[in-house]
Design an enzyme around this catalytic site. Structure first.
Site, PDB file in Angstrom:
ATOM      1  N   GLU A 127      -7.896  -4.990  -0.382  1.00 39.45           N
ATOM      2  CA  GLU A 127      -8.419  -5.742  -1.528  1.00 39.45           C
ATOM      3  C   GLU A 127      -8.401  -7.252  -1.309  1.00 39.45           C
ATOM      4  O   GLU A 127      -9.189  -7.972  -1.917  1.00 39.45           O
ATOM      5  CB  GLU A 127      -7.621  -5.404  -2.797  1.00 39.45           C
ATOM      6  CG  GLU A 127      -7.539  -3.930  -3.118  1.00 39.45           C
ATOM      7  CD  GLU A 127      -8.831  -3.358  -3.652  1.00 39.45           C
ATOM      8  OE1 GLU A 127      -9.903  -3.814  -3.217  1.00 39.45           O
ATOM      9  OE2 GLU A 127      -8.764  -2.454  -4.488  1.00 39.45           O
ATOM     10  N   HIS A 158       0.847  -1.186   0.000  1.00 45.17           N
ATOM     11  CA  HIS A 158       0.000   0.000   0.000  1.00 45.17           C
ATOM     12  C   HIS A 158       0.880   1.232   0.000  1.00 45.17           C
ATOM     13  O   HIS A 158       1.955   1.220   0.598  1.00 45.17           O
ATOM     14  CB  HIS A 158      -0.915   0.017   1.241  1.00 45.17           C
ATOM     15  CG  HIS A 158      -2.080   0.933   1.081  1.00 45.17           C
ATOM     16  ND1 HIS A 158      -2.019   2.271   1.366  1.00 45.17           N
ATOM     17  CD2 HIS A 158      -3.341   0.692   0.627  1.00 45.17           C
ATOM     18  CE1 HIS A 158      -3.188   2.816   1.100  1.00 45.17           C
ATOM     19  NE2 HIS A 158      -4.015   1.888   0.654  1.00 45.17           N
TER      20      HIS A 158
HETATM   21  N1  ACO Z   1       3.950  -7.644  -4.559  1.00 45.24           N
HETATM   22  C1  ACO Z   1       5.265  -7.668  -4.796  1.00 45.24           C
HETATM   23  N2  ACO Z   1       6.060  -6.592  -4.699  1.00 45.24           N
HETATM   24  C2  ACO Z   1       5.469  -5.453  -4.345  1.00 45.24           C
HETATM   25  C3  ACO Z   1       4.100  -5.352  -4.072  1.00 45.24           C
HETATM   26  C4  ACO Z   1       3.321  -6.519  -4.181  1.00 45.24           C
HETATM   27  N3  ACO Z   1       2.023  -6.516  -3.962  1.00 45.24           N
HETATM   28  N4  ACO Z   1       3.812  -4.085  -3.749  1.00 45.24           N
HETATM   29  C5  ACO Z   1       4.952  -3.387  -3.832  1.00 45.24           C
HETATM   30  N5  ACO Z   1       5.951  -4.217  -4.187  1.00 45.24           N
HETATM   31  C6  ACO Z   1       7.348  -3.875  -4.398  1.00 45.24           C
HETATM   32  C7  ACO Z   1       7.467  -3.172  -5.726  1.00 45.24           C
HETATM   33  O1  ACO Z   1       7.736  -4.084  -6.761  1.00 45.24           O
HETATM   34  C8  ACO Z   1       8.587  -2.222  -5.517  1.00 45.24           C
HETATM   35  O2  ACO Z   1       9.798  -2.868  -5.750  1.00 45.24           O
HETATM   36  P1  ACO Z   1      10.937  -2.162  -6.637  1.00 45.24           P
HETATM   37  O3  ACO Z   1      11.332  -0.973  -5.827  1.00 45.24           O
HETATM   38  O4  ACO Z   1      11.960  -3.213  -6.754  1.00 45.24           O
HETATM   39  O5  ACO Z   1      10.279  -1.784  -7.927  1.00 45.24           O
HETATM   40  C9  ACO Z   1       8.503  -1.890  -4.008  1.00 45.24           C
HETATM   41  O6  ACO Z   1       7.736  -2.927  -3.403  1.00 45.24           O
HETATM   42  C10 ACO Z   1       7.822  -0.584  -3.756  1.00 45.24           C
HETATM   43  O7  ACO Z   1       6.675  -0.538  -4.550  1.00 45.24           O
HETATM   44  P2  ACO Z   1       5.980   0.790  -4.977  1.00 45.24           P
HETATM   45  O8  ACO Z   1       5.259   0.595  -6.271  1.00 45.24           O
HETATM   46  O9  ACO Z   1       6.905   1.947  -4.846  1.00 45.24           O
HETATM   47  O10 ACO Z   1       4.945   0.961  -3.859  1.00 45.24           O
HETATM   48  P3  ACO Z   1       3.708   1.851  -3.981  1.00 45.24           P
HETATM   49  O11 ACO Z   1       3.550   2.450  -2.659  1.00 45.24           O
HETATM   50  O12 ACO Z   1       3.739   2.779  -5.103  1.00 45.24           O
HETATM   51  O13 ACO Z   1       2.620   0.756  -4.346  1.00 45.24           O
HETATM   52  C11 ACO Z   1       0.714  -0.453  -4.593  1.00 45.24           C
HETATM   53  C12 ACO Z   1       1.459   0.577  -3.734  1.00 45.24           C
HETATM   54  C13 ACO Z   1       0.484   0.122  -5.981  1.00 45.24           C
HETATM   55  C14 ACO Z   1      -0.644  -0.716  -3.959  1.00 45.24           C
HETATM   56  C15 ACO Z   1       1.550  -1.752  -4.689  1.00 45.24           C
HETATM   57  O14 ACO Z   1       1.817  -2.242  -3.405  1.00 45.24           O
HETATM   58  C16 ACO Z   1       0.889  -2.815  -5.555  1.00 45.24           C
HETATM   59  O15 ACO Z   1       1.044  -2.777  -6.778  1.00 45.24           O
HETATM   60  N6  ACO Z   1       0.167  -3.796  -4.925  1.00 45.24           N
HETATM   61  C17 ACO Z   1      -0.519  -4.801  -5.665  1.00 45.24           C
HETATM   62  C18 ACO Z   1      -1.832  -4.263  -6.220  1.00 45.24           C
HETATM   63  C19 ACO Z   1      -2.868  -4.023  -5.135  1.00 45.24           C
HETATM   64  O16 ACO Z   1      -3.065  -4.802  -4.207  1.00 45.24           O
HETATM   65  N7  ACO Z   1      -3.575  -2.887  -5.287  1.00 45.24           N
HETATM   66  C20 ACO Z   1      -4.634  -2.457  -4.360  1.00 45.24           C
HETATM   67  C21 ACO Z   1      -4.155  -1.352  -3.483  1.00 45.24           C
HETATM   68  S1  ACO Z   1      -5.298  -0.952  -2.197  1.00 45.24           S
HETATM   69  C22 ACO Z   1      -6.370   0.167  -2.882  1.00 45.24           C
HETATM   70  O17 ACO Z   1      -6.115   0.811  -3.843  1.00 45.24           O
HETATM   71  C23 ACO Z   1      -7.660   0.342  -2.265  1.00 45.24           C
END
Ligand code: ACO
Length: 357
Positions: free
Chosen positions: A299, A246
């Site tokens: 989610e 998140h």
């Molecule tokens: N699985 C694996 N790796 C992850 C995940 C995940 N679910 N979430 C983040 N990471 C990793 C990323 O790959 C990234 O690695 P990198 O730096 O090597 O590229 C690192 O953690 C940081 O990720 P960011 O994208 O900077 O984190 P951000 O805060 O932008 O992302 C997000 C938040 C978009 C929700 C992300 O965690 C994600 O894509 N999760 C999966 C999709 C999801 O569950 N979405 C629903 C969100 S809740 C809502 O909107 C109500």
């Protein structure tokens, strides 16, 4: 410089507090756990709108507004037919006319909140080749959605579970769709345009589009015992696990626990397996990114609740919108009251024009 606007305060709001470090969500003074336990959808709407819109007799007025929205279905449905439900919903909402503020018309916040379940149910029934079901103005908002979808009165237990879900997701700080709504509202484009913009933002898998893929993931894993191997391969391939991570929470999303307790009260064939997958995912994510706390988000258990109340996974994002429109409209009203156009700066990093000799 941050490219995701992290940590930037773009609005002052009374709607909700998201404390990502402590894993706390407060909706207008109520912890989300208490809101989900004590309020139905109409209750949280009244709480969020308090001081910004008329909240007297909200339940009957919302019921009447659902009936009014149904009158627009014949005009709006043909252009939306055949689209994925979230796109069809957006197309139908966008087709409503903006009303002058303070009227009870279709393009007002009340009309928009009311139209969402009515339009979604019409889209689903049409796609199934079934007769449309008119709203019941006397029913609760959540129960009426289930009734219009199924064509029979909702099981009160399932309606209550859906109500708890809608309350849980009703507002969440300046998330992407709420921000989109506030940006458009700040131009004074009106509630229809603002909610349409929010629907566009909600669609993406990084925001509201994740719960369907959560079920796809559980299906792909198949049985709990297969989770560690499946997850390891997924992370090794550089893919993200849906339902984890998140932007704000650095600990468990409090809404995940609220929804976990909601689904525990229903007969969900997936819950035990999902718990096993969750445990394996948390271990693997910690190993994968020890520097970055990645925990369960809303989610993950949303998928289980909505599945248990009988919604198809293609309806998960629209169902999220039916809850979040409470927050969107509250923020639109708050933004309009502030009277300030949202207009951030950018930093130009492109080429400079060459100076003429
Ligand atoms: N699985 C694996 N790796 C992850 C995940 C995940 N679910 N979430 C983040 N990471 C990793 C990323 O790959 C990234 O690695 P990198 O730096 O090597 O590229 C690192 O953690 C940081 O990720 P960011 O994208 O900077 O984190 P951000 O805060 O932008 O992302 C997000 C938040 C978009 C929700 C992300 O965690 C994600 O894509 N999760 C999966 C999709 C999801 O569950 N979405 C629903 C969100 S809740 C809502 O909107 C109500």
């Amino acid at each position: 410089m941050t490219t995701g606007l992290d940590g930037i305060v773009a609005a002052e709001t009374v709607m909700s507090l998201v404390d990502g470090q402590r894993g706390v969500l407060v909706i207008r003074g109520l912890p989300v756990e208490e809101a989900a336990r004590t309020l139905d959808f109409e209750g949280v709407l009244a709480l969020l709108w308090d001081g910004f819109a008329d909240t007297a007799d909200l339940k009957p007025r919302l019921g009447a507004a659902r009936a009014a929205a149904f009158r627009h279905v014949p005009r709006l449905l043909p252009a939306a037919a055949g689209l994925p439900p979230i796109d069809g919903l957006r197309a139908m909402i966008a087709g409503l006319a903006d009303d002058a503020p303070n009227k009870e018309g279709d393009g007002t916040p009340l009309g928009l909140v009311a139209a969402m379940p009515v339009f979604l149910a019409a889209l689903v029934r049409l796609a199934q080749g079934k007769a449309l079901v008119a709203p019941d103005p006397k029913a609760g908002h959540a129960a009426d959605l289930l009734r219009m979808l199924a064509g029979k009165p909702a099981d009160p237990k399932l309606a209550r579970a859906l109500d708890a879900y809608l309350v849980t997701v009703s507002d969440h700080g300046l998330n992407a769709s709420t921000f989109a709504a506030r940006v458009v509202a700040s131009t004074l484009a009106g509630a229809v345009a603002s909610v349409t913009a929010a629907l566009c933002a909600l669609k993406g898998p990084l925001h509201g589009g994740a719960p369907g893929p959560v079920l796809d993931m559980l299906d792909a894993i198949g049985i709990g015992a297969a989770a560690p191997g499946w997850i390891k391969a997924e992370l090794a391939a550089g893919r993200r696990l849906m339902g984890f991570g998140h932007r704000i929470y650095r600990t468990r999303d409090p809404r995940a626990d609220v929804l976990k307790s909601v689904v525990a009260g229903l007969s969900s064939r997936r819950i035990a397996m999902a718990e096993t997958v969750e445990k394996a995912a948390l271990v693997a994510l910690h190993r994968h990114r020890p520097d970055r706390p990645l925990d369960t988000n809303v989610e993950f258990y949303t998928a289980l609740v909505l599945d248990a109340v009988g919604l198809d996974r293609s309806l998960f994002t629209p169902a999220f919108a039916i809850g979040r429109v409470a927050g969107w409209t509250a923020h639109i009203l708050e933004q309009e009251q502030s009277g300030r156009l949202l207009r951030p700066d950018s930093r130009y990093v492109g080429p400079q024009p060459s100076l003429a000799a």
